[in-house]
Enzyme design. Structure first.
Site, mmCIF file in Angstrom:
data_model
loop_
_atom_site.group_PDB
_atom_site.id
_atom_site.type_symbol
_atom_site.label_atom_id
_atom_site.label_comp_id
_atom_site.label_asym_id
_atom_site.label_seq_id
_atom_site.Cartn_x
_atom_site.Cartn_y
_atom_site.Cartn_z
ATOM 1 N N LEU A 65 0.832 -1.207 0.000
ATOM 2 C CA LEU A 65 0.000 0.000 0.000
ATOM 3 C C LEU A 65 0.865 1.254 0.000
ATOM 4 O O LEU A 65 2.062 1.195 0.285
ATOM 5 C CB LEU A 65 -0.908 -0.029 1.233
ATOM 6 C CG LEU A 65 -1.792 -1.288 1.362
ATOM 7 C CD1 LEU A 65 -2.465 -1.326 2.718
ATOM 8 C CD2 LEU A 65 -2.818 -1.336 0.246
ATOM 9 N N PRO A 66 0.261 2.415 -0.294
ATOM 10 C CA PRO A 66 1.080 3.628 -0.418
ATOM 11 C C PRO A 66 1.797 4.073 0.867
ATOM 12 O O PRO A 66 2.987 4.349 0.837
ATOM 13 C CB PRO A 66 0.071 4.696 -0.865
ATOM 14 C CG PRO A 66 -1.043 3.931 -1.504
ATOM 15 C CD PRO A 66 -1.120 2.640 -0.749
ATOM 16 N N THR A 96 6.360 0.613 2.079
ATOM 17 C CA THR A 96 7.344 1.417 2.815
ATOM 18 C C THR A 96 6.559 2.407 3.670
ATOM 19 O O THR A 96 5.898 3.298 3.139
ATOM 20 C CB THR A 96 8.250 2.200 1.852
ATOM 21 O OG1 THR A 96 8.913 1.272 0.997
ATOM 22 C CG2 THR A 96 9.277 3.016 2.617
ATOM 23 N N LYS A 171 15.174 -0.164 5.833
ATOM 24 C CA LYS A 171 14.828 0.441 4.543
ATOM 25 C C LYS A 171 15.155 1.946 4.537
ATOM 26 O O LYS A 171 15.738 2.461 3.570
ATOM 27 C CB LYS A 171 13.338 0.198 4.276
ATOM 28 C CG LYS A 171 12.716 1.000 3.170
ATOM 29 C CD LYS A 171 12.925 0.402 1.816
ATOM 30 C CE LYS A 171 12.351 1.325 0.749
ATOM 31 N NZ LYS A 171 12.587 0.871 -0.594
ATOM 32 N N LYS A 246 9.742 10.732 -0.226
ATOM 33 C CA LYS A 246 8.918 10.070 0.805
ATOM 34 C C LYS A 246 9.820 9.303 1.783
ATOM 35 O O LYS A 246 9.689 9.433 3.005
ATOM 36 C CB LYS A 246 7.941 9.099 0.135
ATOM 37 C CG LYS A 246 7.186 8.213 1.115
ATOM 38 C CD LYS A 246 6.457 7.064 0.438
ATOM 39 C CE LYS A 246 6.046 6.024 1.477
ATOM 40 N NZ LYS A 246 5.434 4.824 0.912
HETATM 41 P P1 NAD Z 1 0.938 2.508 -6.100
HETATM 42 O O1 NAD Z 1 0.330 3.798 -5.675
HETATM 43 O O2 NAD Z 1 1.192 2.252 -7.556
HETATM 44 O O3 NAD Z 1 0.014 1.293 -5.577
HETATM 45 C C1 NAD Z 1 -0.681 1.270 -4.353
HETATM 46 C C2 NAD Z 1 -1.982 0.499 -4.576
HETATM 47 O O4 NAD Z 1 -2.642 0.326 -3.324
HETATM 48 C C3 NAD Z 1 -2.970 1.221 -5.495
HETATM 49 O O5 NAD Z 1 -3.342 0.375 -6.569
HETATM 50 C C4 NAD Z 1 -4.160 1.545 -4.568
HETATM 51 O O6 NAD Z 1 -5.410 1.524 -5.234
HETATM 52 C C5 NAD Z 1 -4.044 0.436 -3.546
HETATM 53 N N1 NAD Z 1 -4.706 0.703 -2.269
HETATM 54 C C6 NAD Z 1 -4.599 1.785 -1.458
HETATM 55 N N2 NAD Z 1 -5.342 1.622 -0.353
HETATM 56 C C7 NAD Z 1 -5.944 0.400 -0.461
HETATM 57 C C8 NAD Z 1 -6.849 -0.337 0.363
HETATM 58 N N3 NAD Z 1 -7.283 0.129 1.532
HETATM 59 N N4 NAD Z 1 -7.268 -1.554 -0.076
HETATM 60 C C9 NAD Z 1 -6.828 -2.057 -1.259
HETATM 61 N N5 NAD Z 1 -5.979 -1.400 -2.091
HETATM 62 C C10 NAD Z 1 -5.540 -0.181 -1.690
HETATM 63 O O7 NAD Z 1 2.271 2.353 -5.259
HETATM 64 P P2 NAD Z 1 3.551 1.409 -5.589
HETATM 65 O O8 NAD Z 1 4.498 2.144 -6.464
HETATM 66 O O9 NAD Z 1 3.064 0.059 -5.966
HETATM 67 O O10 NAD Z 1 4.240 1.363 -4.134
HETATM 68 C C11 NAD Z 1 3.685 0.606 -3.063
HETATM 69 C C12 NAD Z 1 4.598 0.719 -1.869
HETATM 70 O O11 NAD Z 1 5.902 0.227 -2.223
HETATM 71 C C13 NAD Z 1 4.810 2.150 -1.363
HETATM 72 O O12 NAD Z 1 4.843 2.141 0.037
HETATM 73 C C14 NAD Z 1 6.162 2.540 -1.965
HETATM 74 O O13 NAD Z 1 6.834 3.517 -1.197
HETATM 75 C C15 NAD Z 1 6.890 1.212 -1.950
HETATM 76 N N6 NAD Z 1 7.956 1.073 -2.963
HETATM 77 C C16 NAD Z 1 7.760 1.484 -4.230
HETATM 78 C C17 NAD Z 1 8.792 1.345 -5.174
HETATM 79 C C18 NAD Z 1 8.602 1.796 -6.603
HETATM 80 O O14 NAD Z 1 9.602 1.882 -7.340
HETATM 81 N N7 NAD Z 1 7.378 2.060 -7.059
HETATM 82 C C19 NAD Z 1 10.013 0.766 -4.797
HETATM 83 C C20 NAD Z 1 10.185 0.317 -3.486
HETATM 84 C C21 NAD Z 1 9.132 0.477 -2.571
#
Ligand code: NAD
Length: 294
Positions: A65-66, A96, A171, A246
């Site tokens: 999740l975000p 994260t 992390k 972030k």
């Molecule tokens: P994203 O915004 O693409 O995806 C998050 C998903 O969670 C969305 O599809 C949203 O609809 C869903 N969501 C939110 N609340 C919800 C709920 N209550 N129930 C069900 N679904 C829900 O984000 P991302 O890029 O996939 O990143 C996810 C996590 O991973 C974050 O914490 C980010 O910091 C971490 N991260 C991302 C990356 C990257 O390169 N994108 C790398 C390492 C870590």
């Protein structure tokens, strides 16, 4: 094989869940955005109408999740995952988030006799697709041993950092260091270029000298030194400035709580905040090199 509920199928969660299907697990997915589920369902996952529907019948629950508020909202409270889970459920939150929330949620799960790991990842969307993520886990050793078997379907290096919240601490430490050596690498390369040095030659020299570091070796921020790096591809992410910001924010919040001195991380956060405000939030984080070009 595990019966997995996978919740949160964004840029990272989608390909991670797909890799678990490929590994032979039975995966049921849920996301607030209906379309986010389609790609994983097309690869053989089941679709749930709600998070609690995904939870029913699962022995393992993974969330991606975000931010902390989304994790706390989903796990805690009378209608949350922890309250509704059956005995023996293992939770792994790969988002994260701040270590305090990770600790709070992990301890709430433990108080109900459930296993929980905070398991944030290193590696971006490409590593999620390739199944080569690194996982940094916090929780007890029994939960880690069980969780590792599932995480192996999505990643290569899986570490046990300590108790609840320790994965998130690992992390933020790692990403704070990444920001610092990316900025340092960028300013060194630009200083050389300002003196007429060829950045390719300077990179080669530093790679074989004491300035060698991960950013220089794998992610050169100067355009056209490394053909596959975002710098040679108009700084298309990669790892976006807003995500680095972030992570640096989480590190700074933690430094206040723990009264840690983090001058380099603090400066890195300021530089990324300023760079982000100038319309660069969605560019690759190595584009910070442009701050040193004038
Ligand atoms: P994203 O915004 O693409 O995806 C998050 C998903 O969670 C969305 O599809 C949203 O609809 C869903 N969501 C939110 N609340 C919800 C709920 N209550 N129930 C069900 N679904 C829900 O984000 P991302 O890029 O996939 O990143 C996810 C996590 O991973 C974050 O914490 C980010 O910091 C971490 N991260 C991302 C990356 C990257 O390169 N994108 C790398 C390492 C870590």
């Amino acid at each position: 094989m595990a019966k997995i509920a996978f919740i949160g199928l964004g840029n990272m969660g989608g390909p991670m869940a797909a890799n678990l299907v490929k590994s032979g697990h039975q995966v049921t997915v849920f996301d607030l955005v209906d379309a986010a589920m389609d790609a994983v369902v097309a690869q053989g996952a089941n679709k749930a109408a709600t998070a609690l529907e995904a939870l029913a019948g699962a022995d393992t629950v993974i969330t991606m999740l975000p931010a902390g508020k989304h994790v706390a909202g989903l796990y805690l409270g009378d209608g949350g995952l922890i309250a509704k889970a059956s005995t023996g459920t293992l939770f792994m939150d790969c988002s994260t988030i701040d270590a305090d929330t990770a600790k709070r949620v992990g301890e709430a799960a433990a108080a109900k006799g459930l296993q929980m790991l905070d398991a944030p990842v290193s590696g971006g969307v490409k590593a999620a697709q390739a199944g080569t993520l690194a996982f940094m886990c916090g929780g007890d050793a029994v939960a880690f041993a069980r969780g590792k078997l599932v995480l192996e379907g999505m990643g290569k290096n899986i570490f046990h950092a300590g108790d609840h919240g320790a994965g998130q601490i690992a992390k933020i430490c790692n990403n704070m260091l990444l920001a610092v050596h990316m900025i340092g690498t960028a300013e060194a390369l630009q200083l050389g270029a300002n003196n007429g040095l060829d950045p390719r030659v300077l990179s080669e020299i530093m790679l074989n000298s004491s300035g060698k570091n991960w950013s220089l070796e794998n992610y050169n921020p100067y355009p056209d030194v490394m053909p596959t790096a975002p710098a040679s591809n108009e700084y298309k992410p990669g790892f976006m400035v807003q995500l680095m910001l972030k992570d640096l924010g989480l590190a700074m919040e933690n430094s206040l709580v723990t009264q840690s001195s983090v001058p380099m991380g603090s400066l890195a956060r300021s530089l990324y905040a300023s760079f982000s405000q100038k319309g660069n939030a969605q560019r690759d984080f190595s584009a910070i090199l442009e701050m040193f070009q004038s």
